[in-house]
Motif scaffolding. Structure first.
Motif, mmCIF file in Angstrom:
data_model
loop_
_atom_site.group_PDB
_atom_site.id
_atom_site.type_symbol
_atom_site.label_atom_id
_atom_site.label_comp_id
_atom_site.label_asym_id
_atom_site.label_seq_id
_atom_site.Cartn_x
_atom_site.Cartn_y
_atom_site.Cartn_z
ATOM 1 N N SER A 1 12.615 1.122 61.026
ATOM 2 C CA SER A 1 11.750 0.463 60.038
ATOM 3 C C SER A 1 11.532 1.276 58.769
ATOM 4 O O SER A 1 11.353 0.681 57.685
ATOM 5 N N THR B 1 10.537 -0.548 55.049
ATOM 6 C CA THR B 1 9.131 -0.973 54.998
ATOM 7 C C THR B 1 8.458 -0.657 53.662
ATOM 8 O O THR B 1 7.890 -1.545 53.014
ATOM 9 N N ALA C 1 6.558 -2.349 59.826
ATOM 10 C CA ALA C 1 6.434 -1.040 60.472
ATOM 11 C C ALA C 1 6.136 -1.154 61.955
ATOM 12 O O ALA C 1 6.376 -0.207 62.708
#
Length: 640
Positions: free
Chosen positions: A42, A46, A241
């Motif tokens: 992520s 993100t 996230a």
């Protein structure tokens, strides 16, 4: 080859969760390699997405700290407290995931009640939505990794999508060979990945240690104060996230809760937060880095190695999604929610290593289609999050039911936390709902289509069995009448497969009608799927003699097992003194042709959908691993 009966023995012998004598350190490394791929990649997208033009944020001091604080507290509340600390305690014989949570929640309610039905609907809908968002993970992860080429070689921009397609095609084509050998390097590669994340984070934090203040929740509250109600929409980026939190719970059965908790608390979470904070520090020092803060924060000499490492990490994340889809699909088959499909075992040692061609190529088409349709991780991020937000909300509701009924000592503090989780999940859902028109419709539509198919298959099977049962003859009254004028007996054993052990199988009636013979020994076989992952070996098979060399046999498999009927018969019956010679045994099964009819059962379009799914389901020879040269299928038309 690992078999279903040996599965249970190995599982039972392996301790509470079936992990044998594997060392804790090995399980932790293995978990890092398999479980954390989604959430671990992520950081590639993100923070970049949070400051994309879609949200209209300016990368100033207070906004950067506010976004970082939201990321930190979302990881803390949603992943650390909700999933890793609490929900992982809600295991079904060591197995996790929304279907396990659904099963536990249904046990707290009266069987057949409206509440139990609603819980079942919620669980299946959540699993469908989770799968809808799951197909985005390989696409967005690999795209984000390869987009690092734009930083080191902008002239390669036009080659990013073709490279991503080649990588994904290679990943899906390699599935048929299994992941046993490659899987051994997953752990070390992901350990290197998280170590690199932490080191990069520390190097960037040193330039602007001010970002460490983001762990103070005041900055998250200040963000909402400054941006008012519109601030909630940034959760549509923050949710990126925490996607993968559900996967930690789903994969619990592979490694156990403790190795996953240790890996998360002491290694993965610190590495992720250091990297997020490092990206924030870089943006504070160089606001122009917001175009791709992950790769801009990598020293120039290390960018090519980091692109290679990131691509490897995203391939591993994709692999985890694909193998997870195989596992969930097998569970759904066993629990009667999707049609039978061909399942191939790719390892002679590892029970869970399976390959389902139908699921693999369906995923391949969807994932590659997403890459071609959206073209960039920024565009694809607009489609990401809404389904997983809905799944997290359903998890919270099911958790509240389980805690209230099954955890009397814990519910005093778990239930208030569920209220906080509910508020957070609703916030994520609202924020992601705003992305519906920008691409968020795709996982929702896919989830709804899957849900309709699952419910149609389940309901269609119930109607089909009801019709067969309606026309059935009671077995206990049929046999005495048959033996008053017995047909010719021929050598060998006939096994008639039936879903209802109290009703004469249609295959027997057709055999008597057309062939006018009866075998020396006849067995009425019913296969049951239990609501636990693995059947207890001693309860695998139940055999009941009913006279005149007729026997009623019930074989039980857990929902994590692949049924191997001949082997289960051979091993269990040999222990009971009844020998089955595979070369002298013939299996008889009915294969109904479903006909849709109006004003009965489901709407006619669902009847036709069920008939199509039933027609294309894998035959019993494949699903129950019965040799094709020992099976006789007799057909019949049934209207539903």
């Amino acid at each position: 080859m690992a078999t279903s009966s040996s599965t249970s023995r190995q599982h039972a012998a392996g301790g509470a969760h079936g992990h044998g004598n594997a060392g804790l350190a090995g399980l932790v490394v293995g978990a890092i390699g398999v479980v954390f791929g989604d959430i671990g990649t992520s950081p590639l997208y993100t923070i970049k997405q949070a400051f994309s033009p879609h949200y209209g944020l300016t990368a100033n001091h207070d906004t950067v700290l506010g976004v970082l604080s939201l990321v930190f507290w979302s990881l803390t509340m949603v992943v650390t407290i909700k999933y890793v600390t609490i929900i992982m305690r809600a295991d079904n014989e060591g197995e996790g995931g929304i279907m396990a949570l659904m099963t536990l929640a249904q046990r707290t309610l009266r069987k057949g009640s409206r509440s139990a039905y609603v819980v079942g609907i919620l669980g299946i809908f959540g699993a469908s939505l989770f799968f809808g968002d799951g197909v985005i993970t390989p696409a967005i992860s690999v795209l984000s990794a390869v987009e690092g080429l734009e930083v080191v070689a902008p002239q390669l921009h036009a080659w990013i999508v073709p490279i991503v397609v080649v990588v994904l095609v290679t990943v899906f084509m390699a599935q048929r060979f299994g992941t046993e050998k490659v899987g051994k390097v997953f752990g070390p590669v992901m350990v290197l990945w998280f170590t690199a994340l932490a080191v990069l984070g520390v190097l960037n934090i040193l330039h602007a240690p001010e970002v460490l203040k983001a762990v103070n929740p005041w900055w998250a509250l200040h963000f909402f104060y400054v941006h008012h109600f519109h601030g909630i929409f940034i959760l549509g980026a923050v949710v990126l996230a925490v996607t993968g939190g559900e996967a930690l719970y789903t994969d619990m059965g592979h490694f156990g809760a403790r190795p996953i908790r240790l890996a998360w608390y002491y290694f993965v979470l610190p590495a992720l937060m250091l990297n997020y904070l490092g990206q924030g520090a870089l943006v504070l020092e160089h606001p122009e880095a917001i175009q791709n803060p992950f790769y801009v924060g990598v020293p120039q000499w290390a960018r090519w190695p980091m692109i290679i490492l990131a691509t490897g990490a995203t391939v591993i994340a994709s692999q985890a999604v694909i193998t997870g889809a195989f596992s969930i699909s097998r569970q759904a088959m066993q629990l009667g929610y999707i049609p039978r499909m061909a399942i191939k075992h790719t390892s002679s040692e590892t029970i869970g290593q399976i390959y389902i061609p139908g699921i693999n190529w369906m995923l391949a088409v969807l994932v590659i289609g997403l890459v071609l349709a959206f073209g960039s991780s920024t565009a694809l991020a607009t489609a990401y999050g809404i389904s997983v937000s809905a799944t997290m909300l359903i998890d919270t509701l099911l958790l509240a039911l389980v805690a209230r009924a099954l955890w009397p000592g814990w519910r005093k503090w778990v239930l208030p936390l569920c209220v906080l989780f509910f508020v957070a999940d609703v916030g994520f859902l609202i924020a992601n709902g705003a992305k519906i028109l920008d691409g968020g419709w795709f996982p929702v539509v896919l989830g709804i289509v899957l849900f309709v198919m699952l419910r149609t298959w389940r309901r269609g099977r119930e109607l089909l069995h009801a019709e067969v049962r309606k026309e059935g003859i009671d077995l206990d009254s049929f046999l005495p009448g048959l033996m008053l004028a017995p047909p010719v007996r021929v050598p060998g054993t006939a096994i008639f497969m039936t879903a209802d052990p109290g009703v004469v199988p249609h295959a027997l009636l057709h055999n008597l009608k057309h062939n006018k013979v009866l075998h020396e020994r006849n067995v009425f076989l019913t296969v049951e799927t239990l609501s636990i992952p693995y059947a207890v070996p001693d309860e695998r098979l139940k055999m009941e003699p009913i006279g005149e060399d007729f026997h009623r046999v019930i074989i039980r498999f857990g929902f994590m097992e692949t049924p191997d009927v001949p082997l289960a018969l051979m091993r269990s019956c040999d222990q009971d003194g009844m020998h089955f010679d595979p070369m002298d045994t013939t299996y008889f099964a009915s294969r109904e042709t479903v006909m849709a009819s109006r004003h009965r059962g489901m709407p006619v379009w669902r009847d036709k959908l069920f008939a199509f799914m039933h027609r294309n389901a894998a035959p019993a020879t494949v699903f129950f691993r019965i040799p094709g040269n020992r099976l006789v299928e007799l057909g019949a038309q049934v209207e539903i």
